[in-house]
Design a protein around this motif. Structure first.
Motif, mmCIF file in Angstrom:
data_model
loop_
_atom_site.group_PDB
_atom_site.id
_atom_site.type_symbol
_atom_site.label_atom_id
_atom_site.label_comp_id
_atom_site.label_asym_id
_atom_site.label_seq_id
_atom_site.Cartn_x
_atom_site.Cartn_y
_atom_site.Cartn_z
ATOM 1 N N GLU A 68 0.537 -1.442 0.209
ATOM 2 C CA GLU A 68 0.039 -0.006 -0.177
ATOM 3 C C GLU A 68 0.803 0.923 0.060
ATOM 4 O O GLU A 68 0.011 2.149 -0.252
ATOM 5 C CB GLU A 68 -0.903 0.074 1.409
ATOM 6 C CG GLU A 68 -2.324 -1.229 0.564
ATOM 7 C CD GLU A 68 -3.127 -1.061 1.961
ATOM 8 O OE1 GLU A 68 -3.305 -0.242 2.986
ATOM 9 O OE2 GLU A 68 -3.757 -2.276 3.053
ATOM 10 N N TYR A 69 1.705 1.253 0.019
ATOM 11 C CA TYR A 69 2.865 2.000 -0.222
ATOM 12 C C TYR A 69 3.804 2.454 -1.335
ATOM 13 O O TYR A 69 4.811 1.894 -1.196
ATOM 14 C CB TYR A 69 4.092 2.248 1.322
ATOM 15 C CG TYR A 69 3.033 2.346 2.575
ATOM 16 C CD1 TYR A 69 2.737 3.979 2.831
ATOM 17 C CD2 TYR A 69 2.749 1.406 3.574
ATOM 18 C CE1 TYR A 69 1.967 3.713 3.464
ATOM 19 C CE2 TYR A 69 2.145 1.609 4.656
ATOM 20 C CZ TYR A 69 2.209 3.014 5.125
ATOM 21 O OH TYR A 69 1.427 2.953 5.785
ATOM 22 N N ALA A 70 4.417 3.700 -1.031
ATOM 23 C CA ALA A 70 5.144 4.140 -2.706
ATOM 24 C C ALA A 70 6.609 3.979 -2.194
ATOM 25 O O ALA A 70 7.278 2.901 -2.724
ATOM 26 C CB ALA A 70 5.091 4.942 -3.593
ATOM 27 N N TRP A 71 6.458 4.496 -1.046
ATOM 28 C CA TRP A 71 8.179 4.668 -0.727
ATOM 29 C C TRP A 71 8.065 4.226 0.857
ATOM 30 O O TRP A 71 6.841 3.886 1.541
ATOM 31 C CB TRP A 71 8.580 5.624 0.049
ATOM 32 C CG TRP A 71 8.703 6.545 -1.811
ATOM 33 C CD1 TRP A 71 7.696 6.761 -2.510
ATOM 34 C CD2 TRP A 71 9.692 6.623 -2.748
ATOM 35 N NE1 TRP A 71 8.514 7.371 -3.706
ATOM 36 C CE2 TRP A 71 10.072 7.212 -3.346
ATOM 37 C CE3 TRP A 71 11.514 6.191 -2.281
ATOM 38 C CZ2 TRP A 71 10.889 7.645 -4.163
ATOM 39 C CZ3 TRP A 71 12.776 6.039 -2.730
ATOM 40 C CH2 TRP A 71 12.695 7.225 -3.758
ATOM 41 N N VAL A 98 9.268 -5.463 2.932
ATOM 42 C CA VAL A 98 9.326 -4.854 1.598
ATOM 43 C C VAL A 98 8.979 -5.302 -0.135
ATOM 44 O O VAL A 98 10.272 -6.128 -0.204
ATOM 45 C CB VAL A 98 10.820 -3.935 1.159
ATOM 46 C CG1 VAL A 98 10.323 -2.998 0.784
ATOM 47 C CG2 VAL A 98 10.641 -3.464 2.952
ATOM 48 N N PRO A 99 8.188 -5.186 0.380
ATOM 49 C CA PRO A 99 7.330 -6.127 -1.253
ATOM 50 C C PRO A 99 8.437 -5.496 -2.939
ATOM 51 O O PRO A 99 8.769 -4.593 -2.511
ATOM 52 C CB PRO A 99 6.005 -6.387 -1.422
ATOM 53 C CG PRO A 99 5.538 -4.958 -0.577
ATOM 54 C CD PRO A 99 6.669 -4.874 0.651
ATOM 55 N N GLU A 100 8.323 -5.955 -4.042
ATOM 56 C CA GLU A 100 8.826 -5.634 -5.310
ATOM 57 C C GLU A 100 7.532 -4.026 -5.218
ATOM 58 O O GLU A 100 6.338 -4.708 -5.266
ATOM 59 C CB GLU A 100 8.586 -7.072 -5.997
ATOM 60 C CG GLU A 100 9.452 -7.613 -5.926
ATOM 61 C CD GLU A 100 10.894 -7.519 -6.496
ATOM 62 O OE1 GLU A 100 11.222 -6.685 -6.664
ATOM 63 O OE2 GLU A 100 12.102 -8.240 -5.388
ATOM 64 N N GLY A 101 8.483 -3.296 -6.190
ATOM 65 C CA GLY A 101 7.736 -1.971 -6.133
ATOM 66 C C GLY A 101 7.922 -0.883 -5.185
ATOM 67 O O GLY A 101 7.776 -0.045 -6.057
ATOM 68 N N VAL A 102 8.419 -1.673 -4.104
ATOM 69 C CA VAL A 102 8.513 -0.030 -3.026
ATOM 70 C C VAL A 102 9.457 0.137 -2.764
ATOM 71 O O VAL A 102 10.695 -0.310 -2.718
ATOM 72 C CB VAL A 102 8.179 -0.533 -1.525
ATOM 73 C CG1 VAL A 102 8.319 0.140 -0.282
ATOM 74 C CG2 VAL A 102 6.353 -1.269 -1.593
ATOM 75 N N LYS A 103 10.003 1.466 -2.858
ATOM 76 C CA LYS A 103 11.249 2.563 -2.448
ATOM 77 C C LYS A 103 11.294 2.441 -1.435
ATOM 78 O O LYS A 103 10.560 3.156 -0.660
ATOM 79 C CB LYS A 103 11.286 3.326 -3.060
ATOM 80 C CG LYS A 103 10.821 2.997 -5.567
ATOM 81 C CD LYS A 103 11.087 4.121 -6.370
ATOM 82 C CE LYS A 103 10.451 3.782 -7.872
ATOM 83 N NZ LYS A 103 11.119 5.163 -8.478
ATOM 84 N N ILE A 104 12.863 2.668 -1.004
ATOM 85 C CA ILE A 104 13.182 2.707 0.096
ATOM 86 C C ILE A 104 14.373 4.088 -0.568
ATOM 87 O O ILE A 104 15.482 4.270 -1.302
ATOM 88 C CB ILE A 104 14.344 2.004 0.853
ATOM 89 C CG1 ILE A 104 13.234 0.499 0.571
ATOM 90 C CG2 ILE A 104 14.616 2.211 1.638
ATOM 91 C CD1 ILE A 104 13.945 -0.541 1.037
ATOM 92 N N ALA A 148 6.855 7.809 -8.517
ATOM 93 C CA ALA A 148 5.800 7.505 -7.966
ATOM 94 C C ALA A 148 5.552 6.022 -7.355
ATOM 95 O O ALA A 148 4.659 5.578 -7.474
ATOM 96 C CB ALA A 148 4.230 7.121 -8.794
ATOM 97 N N GLY A 149 7.440 5.688 -7.409
ATOM 98 C CA GLY A 149 7.187 3.735 -6.770
ATOM 99 C C GLY A 149 6.082 3.055 -8.112
ATOM 100 O O GLY A 149 6.073 3.660 -9.679
ATOM 101 N N SER A 150 5.484 1.775 -6.582
ATOM 102 C CA SER A 150 4.276 1.590 -7.438
ATOM 103 C C SER A 150 3.674 2.037 -8.120
ATOM 104 O O SER A 150 2.443 2.920 -7.615
ATOM 105 C CB SER A 150 4.077 0.276 -6.686
ATOM 106 O OG SER A 150 3.508 0.849 -5.827
ATOM 107 N N VAL A 158 3.295 7.121 1.560
ATOM 108 C CA VAL A 158 5.010 6.749 2.344
ATOM 109 C C VAL A 158 4.898 6.653 3.651
ATOM 110 O O VAL A 158 3.909 7.525 4.784
ATOM 111 C CB VAL A 158 6.212 8.232 2.439
ATOM 112 C CG1 VAL A 158 6.938 8.636 2.459
ATOM 113 C CG2 VAL A 158 5.200 9.120 1.143
ATOM 114 N N LEU A 159 5.959 5.803 3.992
ATOM 115 C CA LEU A 159 6.029 5.079 4.960
ATOM 116 C C LEU A 159 6.695 5.895 6.148
ATOM 117 O O LEU A 159 8.481 5.141 5.502
ATOM 118 C CB LEU A 159 5.158 3.481 5.518
ATOM 119 C CG LEU A 159 5.674 2.905 6.730
ATOM 120 C CD1 LEU A 159 4.344 3.927 8.058
ATOM 121 C CD2 LEU A 159 5.860 1.781 6.882
ATOM 122 N N LEU A 160 6.905 6.487 7.115
ATOM 123 C CA LEU A 160 8.116 7.029 7.447
ATOM 124 C C LEU A 160 7.896 6.891 9.312
ATOM 125 O O LEU A 160 7.339 6.958 10.198
ATOM 126 C CB LEU A 160 7.449 8.837 8.091
ATOM 127 C CG LEU A 160 8.586 9.785 8.623
ATOM 128 C CD1 LEU A 160 10.193 9.330 7.840
ATOM 129 C CD2 LEU A 160 8.083 10.852 8.237
#
Length: 303
Positions: A68-71, A98-104, A148-150, A158-160
């Protein structure tokens, strides 16, 4: 420092430097200081515990696993440790969160190395100022399609995960860029020592050799300061700066070294002079800052 920017061997010979960290978090820094000739000593002032909002963190990390997150933003090594602590409790590896498609994104080189050692790829880290401000300068607005990631519902989320004492700089900055930010408390910063039942103890794949330096109690550190036997004190974070102010003052005659601009600003707000600010939050950058501060102090005392 040498002309090429490296730290000369023996550049701190005879100097005694106090690191306000626990032995399990000071190994690399103590080794770098010792390599430059200094005698590192330790005064643990802050520690870290699991978040009291375990349900909030668990819900956010469930959303992360669900794509559910892009980053995902990892702002410190302690964040990596907190995420590993959660993963271990679920019988998972950190990479499983962290699934594929989520950027860090990371802030400093230490957190980047810690993330990559866990088998994850870092997609964004600041090249210049290694701080929240530096990361925001490198971050694209949410309407930039290439950032925009996935695809799909999580394209601007974004998860922070961060400390309970984290400044709002990143969350507010990302929000201003149009991102939908979930800032969650991943760990709690406390006075040392932490509650043994709640302390973050998850090991990092990066490895962190415990420092072999002498560990001082607060009264011992104050006695050393009063006797003029400590040349420099290193503050690694704003919370450490506050504890230094509470525990060690007065600090006349001792250089204070800040790791990062937020720490320097906190020291100054407390009325404490900053001898130097590490340009890079790395062991080598900290040694450079100590050398600079002590050389400046020597020039003032010997005009």
């Amino acid at each position: 420092m040498a002309e090429d920017g490296s730290v000369p061997a023996g550049g701190l010979t005879g100097r005694r430097v106090l690191l306000t960290r626990s032995p399990d978090r000071a190994g690399a820094m103590a080794a770098a200081l010792a390599g430059a000739g200094a005698e590192p000593l330790l005064l643990p002032l802050i520690d870290f515990e699991r978040t009291p909002d375990a349900e909030g963190l668990a819900a956010a990390l469930t959303r992360l696993r669900g794509g559910e997150y892009a980053w995902l933003v990892v702002s410190s090594i302690t964040t990596v440790r907190a995420l590993k602590d959660y993963s271990a409790g679920q019988g998972l590896r950190l990479v499983d969160l962290v699934p594929e498609g989520v950027k860090i994104a990371t802030i400093g080189p230490s957190s980047r190395r810690a993330v990559e050692a866990e088998g994850l790829r870092v997609d964004l880290a600041p090249d210049g100022s290694q701080s929240a401000e530096g990361l925001l300068e490198a971050w694209a607005p949410s309407d930039d399609g290439g950032a925009a990631g996935s695809d799909g519902a999580g394209a601007t989320r974004v998860l922070l995960p961060q400390s309970d004492l984290a400044a709002p700089t990143l969350a507010e900055g990302l929000d201003a860029l149009g991102w939908d930010v979930d800032a969650v408390t991943a760990y709690r910063t406390v006075d040392y020592p932490a509650d043994p039942q709640r302390r973050l103890t998850a090991g990092l794949a990066l490895g962190a050799e415990p420092a072999g330096a002498v560990v001082l109690a607060p009264d011992e550190a104050r006695a050393q300061l009063a006797a003029g036997r400590l040349d420099a004190v290193v503050a690694a974070s704003p919370s450490a700066a506050r504890r230094i102010h509470e525990t060690l003052r007065p600090l006349e005659g001792t250089s204070l070294i800040a790791i990062g601009q937020p720490t320097a600003e906190e020291l100054r707000s407390l009325g404490l002079p900053v001898g130097a600010t590490a340009a890079r939050p790395t062991p080598e950058g900290i040694v450079d800052a100590v050398i600079h501060a002590l050389s400046q102090q020597h020039r003032k005392e010997n005009p």
